[in-house]
Design an enzyme around this catalytic site. Sequence first.
Site, PDB file in Angstrom:
ATOM      1  N   ARG A  48       0.855  -1.187   0.000  1.00  0.00           N
ATOM      2  CA  ARG A  48       0.000   0.000   0.000  1.00  0.00           C
ATOM      3  C   ARG A  48       0.893   1.239   0.000  1.00  0.00           C
ATOM      4  NH1 ARG A  48       1.854   1.731   4.081  1.00  0.00           N
ATOM      5  NH2 ARG A  48       0.761   3.677   3.756  1.00  0.00           N
ATOM      6  N   GLY A  49       0.254   2.414  -0.094  1.00  0.00           N
ATOM      7  CA  GLY A  49       1.023   3.648  -0.208  1.00  0.00           C
ATOM      8  C   GLY A  49       1.209   3.945  -1.684  1.00  0.00           C
ATOM      9  N   ALA A  50       0.922   5.192  -2.076  1.00  0.00           N
ATOM     10  CA  ALA A  50       0.868   5.518  -3.509  1.00  0.00           C
ATOM     11  C   ALA A  50       2.136   5.119  -4.283  1.00  0.00           C
ATOM     12  CB  ALA A  50       0.543   7.004  -3.673  1.00  0.00           C
ATOM     13  N   ARG A  91      -6.789  -0.052  -7.288  1.00  0.00           N
ATOM     14  CA  ARG A  91      -6.996   1.035  -6.318  1.00  0.00           C
ATOM     15  C   ARG A  91      -7.031   2.333  -7.117  1.00  0.00           C
ATOM     16  NH1 ARG A  91      -4.144   1.140  -0.681  1.00  0.00           N
ATOM     17  NH2 ARG A  91      -6.098   2.200  -0.217  1.00  0.00           N
ATOM     18  N   GLN A 196      -2.734   2.226   9.842  1.00  0.00           N
ATOM     19  CA  GLN A 196      -1.377   2.322   9.277  1.00  0.00           C
ATOM     20  C   GLN A 196      -0.445   3.102  10.200  1.00  0.00           C
ATOM     21  OE1 GLN A 196      -4.212   2.945   7.637  1.00  0.00           O
ATOM     22  NE2 GLN A 196      -4.057   2.526   5.458  1.00  0.00           N
ATOM     23  N   ASP A 237      -1.720  10.932  -2.023  1.00  0.00           N
ATOM     24  CA  ASP A 237      -1.985   9.928  -3.050  1.00  0.00           C
ATOM     25  C   ASP A 237      -2.134  10.553  -4.424  1.00  0.00           C
ATOM     26  OD1 ASP A 237      -2.816   8.478  -0.473  1.00  0.00           O
ATOM     27  OD2 ASP A 237      -2.659   6.943  -2.024  1.00  0.00           O
ATOM     28  N   ASN A 247      -5.491  12.401   0.183  1.00  0.00           N
ATOM     29  CA  ASN A 247      -4.681  11.557   1.080  1.00  0.00           C
ATOM     30  C   ASN A 247      -5.628  10.782   1.995  1.00  0.00           C
ATOM     31  OD1 ASN A 247      -2.016  10.705   1.920  1.00  0.00           O
ATOM     32  ND2 ASN A 247      -2.367  11.796   3.815  1.00  0.00           N
ATOM     33  N   LYS A 248      -5.052   9.963   2.847  1.00  0.00           N
ATOM     34  CA  LYS A 248      -5.822   9.084   3.738  1.00  0.00           C
ATOM     35  C   LYS A 248      -6.968   9.817   4.416  1.00  0.00           C
ATOM     36  CE  LYS A 248      -5.482   5.642   4.137  1.00  0.00           C
ATOM     37  NZ  LYS A 248      -6.401   4.749   3.347  1.00  0.00           N
TER      38      LYS A 248
END
Length: 347
Positions: A48-50, A91, A196, A237, A247-248
């Site tokens: 995960r994570g862009a 995603r 996270q 992201d 973002n998150k």
Amino acid sequence: MGKLPRTIIWENGIVKMVDQTLLPKKLKIIECRTVDEILDAIKSMKIRGAPAIGVAAAMTIAMVAKQNENESKQILISKIYETIDKIRNSRPTARNLFWAIERIIKVIDLRKDSIQIVNDIINEALRIAEEDVLMNMRIGEIGEKLINDGDNILTYCNAGTFATVYYGTALGIIRSAWRNNKKIHVFIAETRPQLQGARITAFELKAEGIPLTLVTDNAIGFLMQKKKISKVFVGADRILCDGTIYNKIGTYTIAVLSKVHNIPFYVAAPSTTFDLQSRVDDVKIEERSADEVVKVLSRYRIAPKSINVLNYAFDITPPSYVTGIITEKGIILPPFNENIPKILGIS
Ligand code: MRU
């Protein structure tokens, strides 16, 4: 970086990655040999994570290409595009995923034979991974200048090693400041529902020896009110040409609180996260399963059965809340409309 491995590597046609769903209990590397295995890893957030997702996308295409190098060019190309279609739908919010696919497509030269096309794709995927490391180290170097001795930094989600290939964006900045002997302390917000912050960022900063305090997401306002936080650093992201930040989920709340309390709110991201074409309404915000909300880490049920749940994975922070965006090309300050193309070198 002592104990931390690379998040994702390519080894003889196999894609190896840290299974982040097991952190912090286990630092386990899994091996992916099929598209379905990687797609499952992306969707279930083993990776995960862009930026990390972008590299995973590039390596998936490289893996499929390698597996079909002895096929006719026609079959090879159709397998590659079949894979690309599957990855695109994994995603939707992180820009890096689409950027990496575009980079790979650009090196496909139909005048070459299958073996050459495959080699070009593999080399490009490896380059994308290496560039990610270098860009993040540069972001760290540039961004750490914004940090002073005594800063109490708030970070959210995980924009670190595990969200990238190695060094991290927002956490890369924090890491660089720490390595330059700045006396800092980091507040990490848990980041419901996937945690996270609690699971991954706390693990990562602890491994680096950085003083940290874990707090619940809903403690942030009170901490700011009590003047416990001096700066905020988060990742992104996707960033639009006017400085709109994806973002998150929860990032927007932190940005608004930061503004109210006069706390600088910085976003760190490589140029590969920028999407200069889309407008706010064009970007799809990923919605994830109800299970993530009604059960802790999709396991321990905390809410009644058969209730409505809305689980957006990301939110949108308007540019007016952003103090600055730190990229490998420099720090971008408002007005973002003017300064983003200037600093990124796009006229
Ligand atoms: O859902 P996730 O864990 O993939 O979300 C990650 C984030 O929101 C990060 O802040 C973002 O990808 C930047 S990572 C350098």
